[in-house]
Design a protein around this motif. Structure first.
Motif, PDB file in Angstrom:
ATOM      1  N   UNK A  41       4.832  11.512  -1.166  1.00 10.18           N
ATOM      2  CA  UNK A  41       3.366  11.157  -0.481  1.00 10.18           C
ATOM      3  C   UNK A  41       2.169  11.567  -1.757  1.00 10.18           C
ATOM      4  N   UNK A  42       2.630  12.623  -2.396  1.00 10.14           N
ATOM      5  CA  UNK A  42       1.649  13.127  -3.544  1.00 10.14           C
ATOM      6  C   UNK A  42       1.650  12.051  -4.471  1.00 10.14           C
ATOM      7  N   UNK A  43       2.875  11.293  -5.063  1.00  9.24           N
ATOM      8  CA  UNK A  43       2.834  10.506  -5.720  1.00  9.24           C
ATOM      9  C   UNK A  43       2.074   9.237  -5.592  1.00  9.24           C
ATOM     10  N   UNK A  44       1.768   9.110  -4.181  1.00  8.52           N
ATOM     11  CA  UNK A  44       0.981   7.764  -4.061  1.00  8.52           C
ATOM     12  C   UNK A  44      -0.510   8.224  -3.503  1.00  8.52           C
ATOM     13  N   UNK A  99      -0.048  15.877   1.431  1.00 10.69           N
ATOM     14  CA  UNK A  99       0.947  16.112   2.635  1.00 10.69           C
ATOM     15  C   UNK A  99       0.688  17.221   3.244  1.00 10.69           C
ATOM     16  N   UNK A 100       0.011  18.329   2.728  1.00 13.83           N
ATOM     17  CA  UNK A 100      -0.480  19.499   3.545  1.00 13.83           C
ATOM     18  C   UNK A 100      -1.658  18.937   4.695  1.00 13.83           C
ATOM     19  N   UNK A 101      -2.437  18.159   4.427  1.00 14.70           N
ATOM     20  CA  UNK A 101      -3.443  17.687   5.124  1.00 14.70           C
ATOM     21  C   UNK A 101      -2.720  16.637   6.173  1.00 14.70           C
ATOM     22  N   UNK A 102      -1.921  15.753   5.937  1.00 16.59           N
ATOM     23  CA  UNK A 102      -1.122  15.058   6.715  1.00 16.59           C
ATOM     24  C   UNK A 102      -0.316  15.958   7.787  1.00 16.59           C
ATOM     25  N   UNK A 103       0.300  17.015   7.396  1.00 12.09           N
ATOM     26  CA  UNK A 103       1.002  17.915   8.418  1.00 12.09           C
ATOM     27  C   UNK A 103       0.001  18.369   9.165  1.00 12.09           C
ATOM     28  N   UNK A 127       0.970  -1.198  -0.051  1.00  9.02           N
ATOM     29  CA  UNK A 127       0.022  -0.010  -0.004  1.00  9.02           C
ATOM     30  C   UNK A 127       0.846   1.349  -0.074  1.00  9.02           C
ATOM     31  N   UNK A 128       2.162   1.243   0.171  1.00  5.15           N
ATOM     32  CA  UNK A 128       3.133   2.377   0.076  1.00  5.15           C
ATOM     33  C   UNK A 128       3.663   2.835   1.417  1.00  5.15           C
ATOM     34  N   UNK A 129       3.859   3.940   1.331  1.00  6.32           N
ATOM     35  CA  UNK A 129       4.544   4.745   2.702  1.00  6.32           C
ATOM     36  C   UNK A 129       3.371   5.075   3.376  1.00  6.32           C
TER      37      UNK A 129
END
Length: 238
Positions: free
Chosen positions: A207-210, A214-218, A117-119
């Protein structure tokens, strides 16, 4: 004085090291808040120094994360496996984190590899299993708690005979116990909120590629003091 050894298995991103310290420093900061007078912390850089300390000189072992991959089977990493097997056989207290978690599982008969499932990055909820709720190290944690995570590989197959203590929707093996005083966790109890956000920032393109934001995760990074408490609580078993 008894020695708790931090096995350094890699370096954090340079900007993290500059602002907050390397992996071993993050561990030392957490441990210093509850280090008993009879214990001292030492660091062994396993990548740069191929000679491990003798197990009979140690009171406990902590294994850091790394940007290396366990499945790459680098010589320095493979050389750690028999040493860890000896530590387990001698009931040496151990706690592995991220790479340390995956390395311990691989050393004891499991399989660590890239997660399909990726990172997994950011602050995510981890849930205790029934065994986790009864475990001497984990039982004081809430049944669900926040934890900082940053990993591309996972324990894909747990070793025979180990106990799964925690899991979440991404990873079935967020925490494992291998013996009476030998544990490992996929998450990072040593990470602070700023360190977690720095990791997300560095991994923004991946993260974008999967398909993640990233802004939401942060923005969702939050305090993970329950997970962090494992480091100091571990000292009670040393």
């Amino acid at each position: 004085m008894a020695c708790v050894l931090i096995v350094k298995t890699g370096d954090a991103y340079p900007e993290v090291v500059d602002q907050y310290g390397d992996f071993e420093t993050l561990f030392e900061k957490q441990l210093s808040t509850a280090l008993p007078a009879h214990l001292e912390v030492q660091v062994w850089d396993a990548q740069r120094n191929p000679t491990p300390p003798a197990l009979d000189t140690l009171a406990g072992i902590l294994i850091t994360g790394s940007h290396s991959m366990v499945s790459d089977a680098e010589p320095w990493s493979e050389a750690l496996k028999p040493w860890l097997q000896g530590a387990l056989a001698n009931d040496m207290p151990m706690l592995g984190v991220c790479y340390g978690h995956q390395l311990m599982a691989a050393a004891f008969g499991g399989v660590s590899d890239y997660h399909p499932a990726g990172r997994e990055s950011g602050t995510h909820t981890v849930r205790l299993t029934l065994a986790g709720r009864q475990d001497p190290l984990f039982s004081q944690l809430p049944e669900s708690f926040a934890a900082h995570l940053s990993h591309a590989q996972s324990v894909m197959q747990a070793p025979h005979g180990c106990t799964v203590l925690a899991h979440n929707s991404h990873d079935a093996h967020q925490a494992l116990r291998y013996g009476p005083r030998q544990w490992s966790v996929q998450f990072h109890p040593e990470f602070s909120v700023p360190v977690m956000r720095a990791y997300i920032e560095r991994q923004r393109a991946i993260l974008r590629d999967q398909g993640e934001n990233p802004a939401s995760l942060s923005a969702k990074v939050t305090d993970a003091s329950d997970a962090a408490s494992l480091l100091t609580r571990f000292l009670a078993f040393v």
